[in-house]
Design an enzyme around this catalytic site. Structure first.
Site, short mmCIF file in Angstrom:
data_model
loop_
_atom_site.label_atom_id
_atom_site.label_comp_id
_atom_site.label_asym_id
_atom_site.label_seq_id
_atom_site.Cartn_x
_atom_site.Cartn_y
_atom_site.Cartn_z
CG ASP A 30 -2.07 0.96 1.10
OD1 ASP A 30 -3.23 0.50 0.99
OD2 ASP A 30 -1.83 2.19 1.08
CB ILE A 31 0.83 4.25 -2.15
CG1 ILE A 31 1.94 5.11 -2.69
CG2 ILE A 31 -0.43 5.04 -1.86
CD1 ILE A 31 1.68 5.65 -4.08
CD GLN A 94 -14.81 -0.81 -2.58
OE1 GLN A 94 -15.95 -1.05 -2.21
NE2 GLN A 94 -14.22 -1.43 -3.59
CB SER A 95 -10.82 5.21 -1.42
OG SER A 95 -9.64 4.47 -1.22
CG HIS A 100 -8.58 -3.23 -2.32
ND1 HIS A 100 -9.53 -2.55 -3.04
CD2 HIS A 100 -8.42 -2.53 -1.17
CE1 HIS A 100 -9.91 -1.48 -2.37
NE2 HIS A 100 -9.26 -1.44 -1.22
CG HIS A 102 -6.75 -2.96 3.23
ND1 HIS A 102 -6.07 -1.78 2.98
CD2 HIS A 102 -7.99 -2.80 2.70
CE1 HIS A 102 -6.88 -0.94 2.34
NE2 HIS A 102 -8.03 -1.52 2.16
P1 5GP Z 1 -9.70 1.24 0.30
O1 5GP Z 1 -9.77 2.58 0.97
O2 5GP Z 1 -10.41 1.27 -1.03
O3 5GP Z 1 -10.14 0.08 1.15
O4 5GP Z 1 -8.18 0.96 0.03
C1 5GP Z 1 -7.49 1.54 -1.03
C2 5GP Z 1 -6.04 1.52 -0.66
O5 5GP Z 1 -5.29 1.77 -1.83
C3 5GP Z 1 -5.64 2.60 0.37
O6 5GP Z 1 -5.09 1.98 1.52
C4 5GP Z 1 -4.63 3.44 -0.38
O7 5GP Z 1 -3.57 3.89 0.44
C5 5GP Z 1 -4.15 2.51 -1.48
N1 5GP Z 1 -3.71 3.19 -2.69
C6 5GP Z 1 -4.33 4.24 -3.31
N2 5GP Z 1 -3.64 4.60 -4.41
C7 5GP Z 1 -2.58 3.75 -4.50
C8 5GP Z 1 -1.50 3.62 -5.43
O8 5GP Z 1 -1.39 4.34 -6.42
N3 5GP Z 1 -0.59 2.65 -5.18
C9 5GP Z 1 -0.68 1.81 -4.10
N4 5GP Z 1 0.29 0.90 -3.95
N5 5GP Z 1 -1.68 1.91 -3.20
C10 5GP Z 1 -2.62 2.86 -3.40
#
Ligand code: 5GP
Ligand code: ZN
Length: 114
Positions: A30-31, A94-95, A100, A102
């Site tokens: 994760d970034i 979720q963004s 995915h 984690h």
């Molecule tokens: P969500 O919020 O959808 O559950 O998780 C999305 C995850 O993707 C977040 O933890 C965010 O830090 C990660 N993320 C967003 N953009 C990127 C990217 O460009 N590269 C990587 N490696 N992770 C990303």
């Protein structure tokens, strides 16, 4: 044609630190890590969220779980314990709308999550 960040990472059109790949599943760091180890495990095929998976995806979902526990061992977080979580929908955080999971570990984690 959807423009999806995790589809692009899975196909190597976008960069990420990939830690596992096989014909069906890709995992990368994760970034914005929320723990010393924070990996994202995704199917190569675009599925928006777990709510959009069906019976035909059963083997793929099982594969993701097995990849997760193998990665926990490989990343050295198994002894202390780790968490595997998926956010479904904006209300849950979720963004990125490509399924995915984690994988978080390397620190103590409280319950319930926020
Ligand atoms: P969500 O919020 O959808 O559950 O998780 C999305 C995850 O993707 C977040 O933890 C965010 O830090 C990660 N993320 C967003 N953009 C990127 C990217 O460009 N590269 C990587 N490696 N992770 C990303
Ligand atoms: Zn996608």
């Amino acid at each position: 044609m959807i423009d999806c960040l995790f589809c692009r990472i899975a196909s190597k059109e976008a960069r990420a630190e990939i830690v596992h790949e096989d014909p069906e599943v890709v995992a990368f760091r994760d970034i914005r890590p929320q723990a010393p180890v924070h990996l994202l495990i995704v199917p190569r095929r675009h599925i928006e969220s777990l709510a959009d998976a069906g019976e035909a995806d059963a083997a793929l979902l099982a594969r993701i779980l097995l990849v997760a526990k193998d990665l926990a061992i490989r990343e050295g977080i198994d002894a202390r314990g780790w968490r595997l979580v998926t956010n479904r929908g904006r209300g849950a955080g979720q963004s990125v709308f490509h399924l995915h999971f984690h994988l978080l570990g390397g620190r103590g984690m409280s319950w319930p999550p926020g």
